[in-house]
Design an enzyme around this catalytic site. Sequence first.
Site, short mmCIF file in Angstrom:
data_model
loop_
_atom_site.label_atom_id
_atom_site.label_comp_id
_atom_site.label_asym_id
_atom_site.label_seq_id
_atom_site.Cartn_x
_atom_site.Cartn_y
_atom_site.Cartn_z
CE1 TYR A 165 -10.07 1.14 8.03
CE2 TYR A 165 -10.69 2.52 9.99
CZ TYR A 165 -9.57 2.24 8.99
OH TYR A 165 -8.18 2.80 9.24
N GLY A 214 0.85 -1.22 0.08
CA GLY A 214 0.11 -0.20 -0.01
C GLY A 214 0.93 1.20 0.07
CD GLN A 225 -4.69 9.72 4.89
OE1 GLN A 225 -5.26 8.64 5.32
NE2 GLN A 225 -5.06 10.85 5.37
CG ASP A 266 -0.57 0.64 -3.88
OD1 ASP A 266 -1.44 0.27 -4.51
OD2 ASP A 266 -0.16 1.56 -2.99
CB ILE A 267 -3.03 -2.80 -6.09
CG1 ILE A 267 -3.90 -3.93 -6.97
CG2 ILE A 267 -4.17 -1.48 -6.37
CD1 ILE A 267 -5.33 -4.13 -6.66
CG LEU A 277 1.95 4.15 -5.14
CD1 LEU A 277 1.06 3.71 -6.55
CD2 LEU A 277 2.60 4.96 -5.06
CG ASP A 305 -4.37 -7.95 -5.45
OD1 ASP A 305 -4.64 -7.99 -4.25
OD2 ASP A 305 -5.10 -8.66 -6.18
#
Length: 314
Positions: A139, A8, A12, A34-35, A10, A50
Amino acid sequence: MKKIIVTGALGQIGSELIIKLRTMYGTENVLATDIKQTDSVMEGPFEVLDVTDVKKMHALTKSFGADTMMHMAALLSAKAEENPLLAWNLNMGGLMNALEVSRELEMQFFTPSSIGAFGPSTPKKGTPQDTLQRPTTMYGVNKVAGELLCDYYHKKFGLDTRSVRFPGLISHVSKPGGGTTDYAVEIYYKALETGRYTSPIAKGTYMDMMYMPDALQAITDLLEANPEKLIHRNAFNVKGMSFEPSEIAASIQKHIPSFEMSYDVNSELQSIADSWPDSIDISVACEEWGFKSIYDLDSMTIDMLENLKLKMDK
C-alpha cells in the site's frame, strides 16, 4: 459550476464525499461510480465502473461532460498486504487510467495519498512535508508511486493534480474497510455494543488520525484552492489529532465509565503501524491553502457516540 466524476464512490471516503459534493455543486453535477451497485446507493447519477477498464472510464467521463476527476478507488493497507498483486493492479492501474483520462479530457484531478507513504526510516515526530519515503508495505509503495505520478503528470502535461496524505480516518457513517487504523472506528462500536474492546494495536502506538468531516472539508478546500498558491500541489500532510489506544479508551470512559479495553496485538497490523509516523507536520498545507481541522479526540468521541447511538436505535 463543476461537473465531477468520482471513482470508488461506495468506499469509506467516497460514500460521504458524494453527499458533500452534491450539496456543494448540485446532485446532477456529480457522477458516482463504483465497481458494483448496491442497495445503499445514494440518490443521483450512478454508473458501474471498474477502474481497470480505461475505455469505459473515458466514455463515462466524456459523456457526462466532467471537468473534474476524483479518483478514490483503492485497496487499503491491511487488505493490500493480504493480496499485493491485486493491490498493485488495482491501485496503480486504476490511477494510471484516471490520470490518462484526465489528461486527455483536460480535467482537474484529485486522489488521496496516505501516511502509509512513509516508512520506518522516515522521521517519526514532526514528519516534514518533504522527507525520506521508503515504505515497507505494498500500500505504501502504491502511494509513493502515486504521488510521483501525479507530480509527473502536472510537470509533464500541465494536469491540475492535487492530493493530501490522509492519516487514519474515523467515521460514524462508514464502517472500517481494511485499514490499519480501523481499530479507532471499531472501538466506538464495541463500546456501545458490549462495553469492552480488544485492541489489535499495542499500547503506546501513536498514529495520526482525522475525523471524517474534517477530511471531507480538506478535500473540498484543496479542490477550490488558488492554483497559483500551490507550490507542492500533491500529497499535502494533513491531520486532526494523534493518539494511542489507551488515550481513545480514556476518552470513551468519560462517557461510558464502565468501558474496558484489553490488548491482543496483531503482529502484521502492528508492524505496519510501527512503520508510520507518530505525528506529521501540517504547516505546508496550512500555509499554501489554509488547511485547518475542527475536531480533537474528545469532541470527536462525543460526536461518534451520539451518532452511533442514533444509528443503533433505529
